[in-house]
Design an enzyme around this catalytic site. Structure first.
Site, PDB file in Angstrom:
ATOM      1  N   HIS A 134      39.080  46.579  47.184  1.00  0.00           N
ATOM      2  CA  HIS A 134      39.584  46.778  45.584  1.00  0.00           C
ATOM      3  C   HIS A 134      39.875  48.131  45.674  1.00  0.00           C
ATOM      4  O   HIS A 134      38.787  49.049  45.782  1.00  0.00           O
ATOM      5  CB  HIS A 134      38.664  46.181  44.778  1.00  0.00           C
TER       6      HIS A 134
ATOM      7  N   ASP B  59      38.222  48.490  37.577  1.00  0.00           N
ATOM      8  CA  ASP B  59      38.901  47.891  36.514  1.00  0.00           C
ATOM      9  C   ASP B  59      37.975  48.197  35.152  1.00  0.00           C
ATOM     10  O   ASP B  59      36.570  48.296  35.001  1.00  0.00           O
ATOM     11  CB  ASP B  59      38.625  46.510  36.729  1.00  0.00           C
TER      12      ASP B  59
ATOM     13  N   HIS C 211      42.931  43.468  31.234  1.00  0.00           N
ATOM     14  CA  HIS C 211      42.009  44.953  31.775  1.00  0.00           C
ATOM     15  C   HIS C 211      42.953  45.985  32.386  1.00  0.00           C
ATOM     16  O   HIS C 211      44.124  45.687  32.415  1.00  0.00           O
ATOM     17  CB  HIS C 211      41.147  44.518  33.053  1.00  0.00           C
TER      18      HIS C 211
ATOM     19  N   HIS D  63      43.520  48.568  35.437  1.00  0.00           N
ATOM     20  CA  HIS D  63      43.403  48.840  36.960  1.00  0.00           C
ATOM     21  C   HIS D  63      43.485  50.248  36.960  1.00  0.00           C
ATOM     22  O   HIS D  63      44.762  50.686  36.893  1.00  0.00           O
ATOM     23  CB  HIS D  63      44.028  47.770  37.816  1.00  0.00           C
TER      24      HIS D  63
END
Length: 442
Positions: free
Chosen positions: A334, A338, A413, A415
């Site tokens: 990742h 987030d 959300h 990012h």
């Protein structure tokens, strides 16, 4: 001829002398009595005494006159010696008076020069203090206290000048100077001389000026130390993110030259030569100026970096690093963090920069990428609405988009990524550094 007669009882009586005077046929005779003889003898004796006295006076007169003249000559000589001594004393007192007055005037001139120098220093220091306050440094001194000390010094100098005028006004003239000098006279209140009062005033004024100078130096030292400490702290915090904001010394010198030239229209140039800072105060000013320039440059660099939060007051739901991919169920990197935000929440730029991407971009969905310079960029993904275009220059905190759930997203959300030279780094380093830097930048 003379005759004599006798007495039967006492015998013969002594014959009286007879003085016979004849002139022609006339003959006179006079009996010379005893008293006549006594008178004649007395007159003769008197004449003899007078003659002797006169002769003695004439003989002694020259001696008396000579002695008197010698005595007068001695008195005149003594008087002239006394006058010479008095004149010498007057000359000494006058010379001492002039010397004392000259010393006082030199002291006053020196104090005035010191006061003017401190006033000039205060003017130089004032601009640096303003810059320090703009940089968030607390000024340890107060202009009010310094102004009061300046006023006290000025009042003391004026009092000394009044004493000098009083001494000149009350100075005795002529020979009286031998008995009283202006700067040693007792004033009207008694028990205190003008010299004593002037010495106390000199001491007070000198003490005030030294307090001002010490206060100025202390303020400079404290501000310089504060600027250096703040700069070091900022550099240390930023270094933990993998970046460096330490300015090049040449850039600091160039910036100092520009700051010195601010406010003037005079063209300047020439090779750089280290400043002549033999004076301690001037050297301290240069050190403070250098420290402030370095702090300002470091802060300027920090403000260009993404240390703010793109979605303030929003929770972080996923950290940077390896995790299970929500779509494939296997380990994946990742590349950002987030934030839990509702659709349509404003997304703000975390630093000033230029928009290089504004549109669809694969798994990011709608994405905005901002280049902040020096190889630093930030990405904002899964946006519902983009508010900027490629090529736009944005400011820190400016709204660039609205959050959404576009691209590879399981729900609404934001990012957020930070990249150094194209490689993703943990944005939490910058967010944590931003919180620590807030006290040094805001």
């Amino acid at each position: 001829m003379s005759q004599s007669s006798g007495s039967p009882i006492f015998g013969k009586r002594k014959e009286q002398p007879i003085l016979i005077l004849a002139r022609g046929e006339k003959v006179h005779h006079m009996t010379v009595r005893p008293w006549m003889t006594a008178v004649g003898v007395s007159l003769g004796a008197l004449f003899a005494v007078g003659y002797l006295a006169s002769t003695s006076y004439l003989v002694l007169r020259d001696d008396l006159i000579g002695g008197t003249m010698a005595r007068q000559a001695r008195m005149q000589h003594d008087y002239e010696d006394r006058i010479s001594a008095l004149r010498a004393q007057v000359d000494r007192v006058t010379s001492r008076q002039l010397l004392d007055q000259q010393v006082v005037e030199e002291k006053v001139e020196k104090l005035l020069q010191q006061q003017q120098a401190l006033t000039s220093r205060h003017g130089k220091l004032g601009s640096l203090i303003e810059r320090a306050e703009e940089s968030g440094l607390a000024d340890p001194g107060t202009d009010k206290a310094e102004s009061e000390k300046h006023a006290d010094a000025t009042g003391g100098i004026q009092a000394i000048e009044r004493l000098m005028g009083l001494a000149a006004k009350t100075a005795p003239k002529g020979p009286a100077l031998a008995y009283a000098a202006p700067f040693t006279r007792t004033d009207a209140r008694g028990g205190d001389t003008i010299t004593d009062r002037a010495d106390r005033l000199f001491s007070r004024v000198t003490h005030s000026l030294k307090d001002i100078e010490r206060s100025q130096k202390d303020r400079i030292a404290t501000l310089t130390s504060g600027a250096i400490s703040a700069t070091d702290a900022i550099e240390t915090i930023v270094a933990r993110t993998g970046l460096s904001v330490t300015p090049d010394p040449a850039d600091v010198d160039a910036a100092r030259g520009r700051s010195d030239a601010d406010g003037t229209d005079t063209a300047m140039g020439g090779p750089y030569v280290e400043p002549d800072t033999t004076d301690v105060f001037d050297r301290q000013l240069v050190e403070l100026d250098t420290a402030l320039v370095r702090l300002e440059q470091v802060r300027g660099e920090v403000r260009k970096l993404p240390f703010s939060n793109p979605a303030p007051q929003s929770d972080i739901t996923s950290q940077f690093g390896n995790r299970l991919d929500p779509f494939l169920g296997r380990l994946a990197l990742h590349a950002g963090i987030d934030f839990r935000v509702a659709i349509g929440t404003s997304v703000r730029a975390t630093a000033p920069g230029k928009v290089v991407v504004a549109g669809r971009n694969g798994g990011y969905g709608n994405m905005v990428e901002i280049d902040h310079g020096n190889g630093v960029s930030t990405r904002y993904g899964h946006l519902s609405t983009i508010l900027v275009n490629v090529g736009d220059v944005v400011k820190a905190g400016e709204a660039i988009a609205r959050s959404g759930s576009t691209g590879r997203s399981t729900g609404p959300h934001l990012h957020y990524e930070v990249r150094l030279h194209g490689d993703a780094v943990d944005p939490m380093r910058f967010l944590n550094a931003g919180m620590k830097l807030s006290s040094y930048i805001d």
